[in-house]
Design an enzyme around this catalytic site. Sequence first.
Site, PDB file in Angstrom:
ATOM      1  N   ASP A 316       0.827  -1.220   0.000  1.00  0.00           N
ATOM      2  CA  ASP A 316       0.000   0.000   0.000  1.00  0.00           C
ATOM      3  C   ASP A 316       0.857   1.265   0.000  1.00  0.00           C
ATOM      4  O   ASP A 316       1.872   1.332   0.691  1.00  0.00           O
ATOM      5  CB  ASP A 316      -0.892  -0.004   1.247  1.00  0.00           C
ATOM      6  CG  ASP A 316      -1.780   1.242   1.305  1.00  0.00           C
ATOM      7  OD1 ASP A 316      -2.576   1.427   0.375  1.00  0.00           O
ATOM      8  OD2 ASP A 316      -1.652   2.017   2.270  1.00  0.00           O
ATOM      9  N   GLU A 358       1.355  -0.831  -5.142  1.00  0.00           N
ATOM     10  CA  GLU A 358       0.292   0.150  -5.329  1.00  0.00           C
ATOM     11  C   GLU A 358       0.972   1.515  -5.305  1.00  0.00           C
ATOM     12  O   GLU A 358       1.076   2.164  -4.273  1.00  0.00           O
ATOM     13  CB  GLU A 358      -0.772   0.051  -4.229  1.00  0.00           C
ATOM     14  CG  GLU A 358      -2.021   0.857  -4.551  1.00  0.00           C
ATOM     15  CD  GLU A 358      -2.217   2.121  -3.721  1.00  0.00           C
ATOM     16  OE1 GLU A 358      -3.117   2.906  -4.041  1.00  0.00           O
ATOM     17  OE2 GLU A 358      -1.478   2.346  -2.747  1.00  0.00           O
TER      18      GLU A 358
END
Length: 679
Positions: A316, A358
């Site tokens: 993330d 990401e």
Amino acid sequence: HNPRQAIERPFHHRLLDLQFLTVPQPEPLRPPAGRISGFREIRPHLESNAMTTDQRLAIFERRFAAVGEFAVNALDQLYGELPDYPRWQKAILDAVEDSLNSRPDDLCSLDEEREKRQPDWHQSHEMIGYMCYADRFAGTLEGVAGRVDYLKSLGVRYLHLLSVLRKRQGGSDGGFAIADYFQTNPEVGTMDNLERLAKTLRANRISLCLDFVYNHVSDQHGWVKKAVAGDPYYRDFFFTFPDRQMPDRFEESLGEVFPSTQPGNFTYSKDGGFWVWTTFYPFQWDLNYRNPAVFLEMLKAMLFLANKGVEIFRMDAAAFAWKALGTDCLNLPQTHMLLQAFRWLLAIAAPATVLKAEAIVGARDVAKYFGLRENRGKECQLAYHNPLMAAMWNSLATGDVSKMADMLEAISDKPSGTSWVTYVRCHDDIGWSTLQDSADAGWGATKEELHFLSDFYAGEISGSFAKGRKFQVTDDEGFHGTNGTLASLAGLESASRDQQALAISRIQLLNATTFAFNGIPLIFMGEEIGLLNDYAYASDNPSKDGRWLHRPAMPWRDMAALQDVSTPQGTILANLTSLSAARKQLPVLHTENPLRIVDTGNRHLFGFLRSAPDSQFMFLGNYSDQNQKLDAELLVRFFGDMEVVDFLTGKPVNFANNLLRPYKFFWLVTKVEESKASG
Ligand code: OTU
């Protein structure tokens, strides 16, 4: 103006290139120069494990000899200058050994299987992903297990579950503020439930993906509590400052992720009496990776989850991890080294597992998360194709694919062993600023263009089909991001009855693009049944994050009605299911097979070629709302005199009348190829 002339030149050189295309072989790994110090005997394993200590030791040694150098190199670059580095290096490698030693036998078998027979499992044309909030999809983790048949009916081979680990109480940024990486969110189940779910999924050939929120922890995490209580060891896990002097200096070159609701990158902790770095929400405290203890503790969390059966870690906010004064603290070289360290340590402890970046950054930066140049292919095996996603929406709004085509061509050199993750929507907004690029890239979007997109998808431009909302717009910028579901943004919500077919065609065009690209397509929960915006999201809390607009819960009760093919929803579902089945019959779509952007000679028509040594595939799609002419020569150039078929309909295609209807697309293969697949 002769359109033929326009395509003549670029085509010739592309065609020449294509004749020499072969599938690149994975680059051989160089064996490491020598055993590093600090290696010690593996500890005895739990009795229930069938694999012996000696076997595990042998495996560790073999893997260490093959790839240990890459892990150690990354650690050297990050921490090599520290006086106590040897001690840290040993502690990190010990953690890897411990993890391998306690890895369940079935996962060890999966490791061996993938190492020996299926190193490209994450590149397969059979891979199709689905992402959802565990609770909004099925209530609990057990509930998710109960929906495996539904996922299989969509052809799903990997499942990204959001909001599974123990999150902060109160606001948690949709589960991205974690209080404990070793525990689950009790509302969805226990760690045992998670382990069992991973097993059930695996038995059904579905790989479990979880977010690895590695840039920050929540302010309810144990480390924060200790830092606030004054423990200097844990204070050093974060970036804390006695006053605004340093924060102000950092701010000079930093951007803002949530500029309108969470401006700035620092928060004052009253309890701690200091300022602390918080890139996202004030309750998400950025971790200090300059401190090797932070890396070690986060590595332990990752290895723990890998041993519970997680096969894909979604890294993330991948781009933000390393900070340096005078920079925007995005995509720094040390951030890449951190990812490489995680990657290669994981390759020793749990090689069945891969990393997915990401990194919501511009096109030229995003490709670097695979590892380029001297680190080619040595970073994340998967990366979100955020530039493709945003560019598709741009093309749909303008009807013009030329900038998208140029951008994609500029970054088409994807390292061997990697896959894009292609998607149309996800749980976040569509961020527009990543379409910008330096002036020398002709395909970078201008501010005016981004303003237009933001307005268009908010339905503020006359003739716009979209019903979305602006996200995090500030007075000076005006184009941060757009919220809304796929169906609402593509026009289904605003469509009158006779416009519905057009809205459905837009949805299908976007899906057909992502399903044929050199990536794993990812379906965001609810888009398969055309769910519209959820305007009730803020009824319990008016200041709730605007991204909840496109996170409606799965309406299982209405499912039978939604599956009715005489409705738009049923049509969308049926077509997505066919697309998924078709993809699985086309090995040419394996992501190792190269992708080349086709110059269609028409700025409304997007085209790309996928080529394997023995077969060719061409995507052609009309991104405009007008009929478009296609040069019939195009097919002759790529397919010669072979008969060409649209794989999705089985119908021969010759473009005798040269017209593509609005949003019409083709998956073109030769007749021979088609019969191979169906036979
Ligand atoms: C990621 O997002 C998550 O996907 C978001 O849901 C989280 O809010 C965020 O991290 C913090 O954990 O940082 O690298 O515009 O696109 O915040 C990209 C909002 C991110 C997201 C952005 C993003």
